[in-house]
Design a protein around this motif. Structure first.
Motif, PDB file in Angstrom:
ATOM      1  N   ARG A 153      -7.154   7.800   5.469  1.00 39.95           N
ATOM      2  CA  ARG A 153      -7.433   8.613   6.664  1.00 39.95           C
ATOM      3  C   ARG A 153      -8.929   8.817   6.874  1.00 39.95           C
ATOM      4  NH1 ARG A 153      -3.041  12.753   5.129  1.00 39.95           N
ATOM      5  NH2 ARG A 153      -1.184  11.642   5.787  1.00 39.95           N
ATOM      6  N   ALA A 154      -9.693   8.857   5.797  1.00 36.09           N
ATOM      7  CA  ALA A 154     -11.148   8.997   5.932  1.00 36.09           C
ATOM      8  C   ALA A 154     -11.711   7.807   6.712  1.00 36.09           C
ATOM      9  CB  ALA A 154     -11.808   9.104   4.559  1.00 36.09           C
ATOM     10  N   PHE A 155     -11.198   6.616   6.418  1.00 36.75           N
ATOM     11  CA  PHE A 155     -11.648   5.422   7.146  1.00 36.75           C
ATOM     12  C   PHE A 155     -11.176   5.463   8.596  1.00 36.75           C
ATOM     13  CE2 PHE A 155     -12.260   3.816   2.865  1.00 36.75           C
ATOM     14  CZ  PHE A 155     -13.417   3.073   2.996  1.00 36.75           C
ATOM     15  N   THR A 156      -9.928   5.845   8.802  1.00 39.98           N
ATOM     16  CA  THR A 156      -9.382   5.916  10.161  1.00 39.98           C
ATOM     17  C   THR A 156     -10.179   6.904  11.005  1.00 39.98           C
ATOM     18  OG1 THR A 156      -7.186   5.360   9.329  1.00 39.98           O
ATOM     19  CG2 THR A 156      -7.295   6.362  11.515  1.00 39.98           C
ATOM     20  N   ALA A 157     -10.481   8.075  10.440  1.00 44.20           N
ATOM     21  CA  ALA A 157     -11.235   9.102  11.170  1.00 44.20           C
ATOM     22  C   ALA A 157     -12.633   8.607  11.541  1.00 44.20           C
ATOM     23  CB  ALA A 157     -11.327  10.376  10.341  1.00 44.20           C
ATOM     24  N   ALA A 158     -13.186   7.730  10.725  1.00 40.74           N
ATOM     25  CA  ALA A 158     -14.523   7.193  10.996  1.00 40.74           C
ATOM     26  C   ALA A 158     -14.464   5.936  11.861  1.00 40.74           C
ATOM     27  CB  ALA A 158     -15.243   6.893   9.681  1.00 40.74           C
ATOM     28  N   GLY A 159     -13.258   5.563  12.294  1.00 39.06           N
ATOM     29  CA  GLY A 159     -13.115   4.360  13.113  1.00 39.06           C
ATOM     30  C   GLY A 159     -13.334   3.085  12.331  1.00 39.06           C
ATOM     31  N   GLN A 160     -13.057   3.126  11.059  1.00 38.74           N
ATOM     32  CA  GLN A 160     -13.264   1.976  10.175  1.00 38.74           C
ATOM     33  C   GLN A 160     -11.925   1.496   9.604  1.00 38.74           C
ATOM     34  OE1 GLN A 160     -16.477   0.676   9.433  1.00 38.74           O
ATOM     35  NE2 GLN A 160     -17.126   2.069  11.061  1.00 38.74           N
ATOM     36  N   ARG A 161     -11.910   0.257   9.202  1.00 31.93           N
ATOM     37  CA  ARG A 161     -10.727  -0.282   8.536  1.00 31.93           C
ATOM     38  C   ARG A 161     -10.915  -0.122   7.036  1.00 31.93           C
ATOM     39  NH1 ARG A 161      -8.158  -4.587   6.536  1.00 31.93           N
ATOM     40  NH2 ARG A 161      -9.635  -6.276   6.547  1.00 31.93           N
ATOM     41  N   SER A 162      -9.886   0.401   6.367  1.00 30.22           N
ATOM     42  CA  SER A 162      -9.982   0.645   4.932  1.00 30.22           C
ATOM     43  C   SER A 162      -9.825  -0.644   4.141  1.00 30.22           C
ATOM     44  CB  SER A 162      -8.889   1.631   4.484  1.00 30.22           C
ATOM     45  OG  SER A 162      -8.885   1.735   3.076  1.00 30.22           O
ATOM     46  N   PRO A 163     -10.740  -0.891   3.198  1.00 29.48           N
ATOM     47  CA  PRO A 163     -10.597  -2.055   2.323  1.00 29.48           C
ATOM     48  C   PRO A 163      -9.630  -1.770   1.162  1.00 29.48           C
ATOM     49  CG  PRO A 163     -12.613  -0.893   1.782  1.00 29.48           C
ATOM     50  CD  PRO A 163     -11.997  -0.179   2.961  1.00 29.48           C
ATOM     51  N   LEU A 164      -9.035  -0.589   1.163  1.00 25.15           N
ATOM     52  CA  LEU A 164      -8.208  -0.166   0.036  1.00 25.15           C
ATOM     53  C   LEU A 164      -6.732   0.004   0.383  1.00 25.15           C
ATOM     54  CD1 LEU A 164     -10.703   2.573  -1.134  1.00 25.15           C
ATOM     55  CD2 LEU A 164     -10.393   0.327  -2.176  1.00 25.15           C
ATOM     56  N   SER A 165      -6.335  -0.332   1.604  1.00 26.30           N
ATOM     57  CA  SER A 165      -4.969  -0.035   2.055  1.00 26.30           C
ATOM     58  C   SER A 165      -3.886  -0.557   1.123  1.00 26.30           C
ATOM     59  CB  SER A 165      -4.737  -0.590   3.462  1.00 26.30           C
ATOM     60  OG  SER A 165      -5.537   0.109   4.375  1.00 26.30           O
ATOM     61  N   SER A 166      -4.001  -1.798   0.672  1.00 32.56           N
ATOM     62  CA  SER A 166      -2.941  -2.348  -0.180  1.00 32.56           C
ATOM     63  C   SER A 166      -2.908  -1.671  -1.546  1.00 32.56           C
ATOM     64  CB  SER A 166      -3.077  -3.863  -0.334  1.00 32.56           C
ATOM     65  OG  SER A 166      -4.287  -4.176  -0.990  1.00 32.56           O
ATOM     66  N   THR A 167      -4.066  -1.432  -2.147  1.00 30.50           N
ATOM     67  CA  THR A 167      -4.070  -0.759  -3.446  1.00 30.50           C
ATOM     68  C   THR A 167      -3.676   0.704  -3.294  1.00 30.50           C
ATOM     69  OG1 THR A 167      -6.450  -0.373  -3.263  1.00 30.50           O
ATOM     70  CG2 THR A 167      -5.756  -2.288  -4.547  1.00 30.50           C
ATOM     71  N   ASP A 168      -4.029   1.312  -2.157  1.00 32.90           N
ATOM     72  CA  ASP A 168      -3.613   2.688  -1.906  1.00 32.90           C
ATOM     73  C   ASP A 168      -2.095   2.777  -1.826  1.00 32.90           C
ATOM     74  OD1 ASP A 168      -6.155   3.704  -1.935  1.00 32.90           O
ATOM     75  OD2 ASP A 168      -6.359   3.841   0.240  1.00 32.90           O
ATOM     76  N   TYR A 169      -1.468   1.821  -1.149  1.00 32.28           N
ATOM     77  CA  TYR A 169      -0.008   1.815  -1.035  1.00 32.28           C
ATOM     78  C   TYR A 169       0.625   1.692  -2.417  1.00 32.28           C
ATOM     79  CZ  TYR A 169       4.704   0.091  -0.316  1.00 32.28           C
ATOM     80  OH  TYR A 169       6.065  -0.078  -0.389  1.00 32.28           O
ATOM     81  N   GLU A 170       0.112   0.769  -3.223  1.00 32.82           N
ATOM     82  CA  GLU A 170       0.690   0.566  -4.553  1.00 32.82           C
ATOM     83  C   GLU A 170       0.541   1.798  -5.433  1.00 32.82           C
ATOM     84  OE1 GLU A 170      -0.488  -3.033  -6.506  1.00 32.82           O
ATOM     85  OE2 GLU A 170       0.098  -4.265  -4.796  1.00 32.82           O
TER      86      GLU A 170
END
Length: 190
Positions: A153-170
Motif C-alpha cells: 500500500r505504501a507503493f500504491t499510495a505513492a503511485g508506484q509499482r511495488s517490486p515486492l508484490s510476489s514475495t509479499d503475497y508468499e
C-alpha cells in the motif's frame, strides 16, 4: 534347517519393521496433507493447498512431524521468508535513486523489521507448550498478518509499482498458514 528358520525370521522381522516405518511415515505425511487441506478449505477458503504442501514440505523432517510441530515449523518458515524479504528490501534501498520509491522502501523496511521480531517471538512462544504461550504466539501472528499488504500500500499510495508484490503475497500466505494451523489454546473452564 535352523539356519533357514533364522534367516526367515530375520527377513520377516526386517519386513515388519519396514512396514511399521512406512505406516508411520504415511500417517505423518497424511497429517501434513490433512493440515494443508484444512488450510486451503477452512474458514478462510482460498488459501493455496499447493503452497501449503510446498512450504511445509520444504523441511525434510516435515513428513515426520505432528500437527503441532508443523505449526511451529510454519512460524519459523514465515520468519525466514520475512528475513529474506527484509534483506531484499535492503538491497533495493541501496540501489534506489527515485526518492518516492526510496521512501516506500524505507516504510517497508520498518514494517519488515517489526514483522521479523514479532515472528521470532511468536516462534518462541509457539515452541513452548501451554495455553498462555499459544495465545501469545497467535496474537503475535495476527499482528504480523497484513504487514506485506501495508508495504504494498505504501507503493500504491505513492503511485508506484511495488517490486515486492510476489514475495509479499508468499509471506502473507506463510503467516496465514502458521496462524491457521497453530493449535488454539484450550479455553479455561469456569
Amino acid at each position: 534347517m535352523s539356519v533357514i528358520k533364522q534367516a526367515f525370521s530375520s527377513l520377516l522381522l526386517v519386513l515388519l519393521l519396514t512396514h511399521a516405518r512406512d505406516a508411520r511415515t504415511a500417517a505423518t505425511s497424511s497429517t501434513m496433507e490433512d493440515t494443508c487441506k484444512r488450510f486451503a478449505g477452512g474458514d478462510q477458503a482460498g488459501h493455496d493447498y499447493d503452497f501449503c504442501m510446498k512450504t511445509l514440505g520444504a523441511d525434510p523432517e516435515s513428513a515426520n512431524l505432528d500437527a503441532y510441530d508443523l505449526a511451529v515449523d510454519a512460524v519459523y518458515m514465515a520468519m525466514s521468508a520475512a528475513r529474506a524479504t527484509g534483506a531484499r528490501i535492503a538491497r533495493l534501498q541501496l540501489a534506489e535513486t527515485v526518492p518516492a520509491r526510496r521512501e516506500c522502501l524505507n516504510k517497508c523496511a520498518a514494517e519488515y523489521d517489526v514483522t521479523v521480531r514479532r515472528l521470532s517471538d511468536a516462534g518462541s512462544y509457539a515452541y513452548v507448550s501451554g495455553s498462555e504461550h499459544l495465545q501469545k504466539a497467535q496474537t503475535l501472528l495476527a499482528e504480523t498478518l497484513g504487514a506485506p499488504l501495508r508495504c504494498d500500500r505504501a507503493f500504491t499510495a505513492a503511485g508506484q509499482r511495488s517490486p515486492l508484490s510476489s514475495t509479499d503475497y508468499e509471506l502473507n500466505e506463510a503467516i496465514g498458514l502458521a496462524l491457521t494451523i497453530l493449535p488454539a489454546p484450550p479455553t479455561p473452564k469456569p
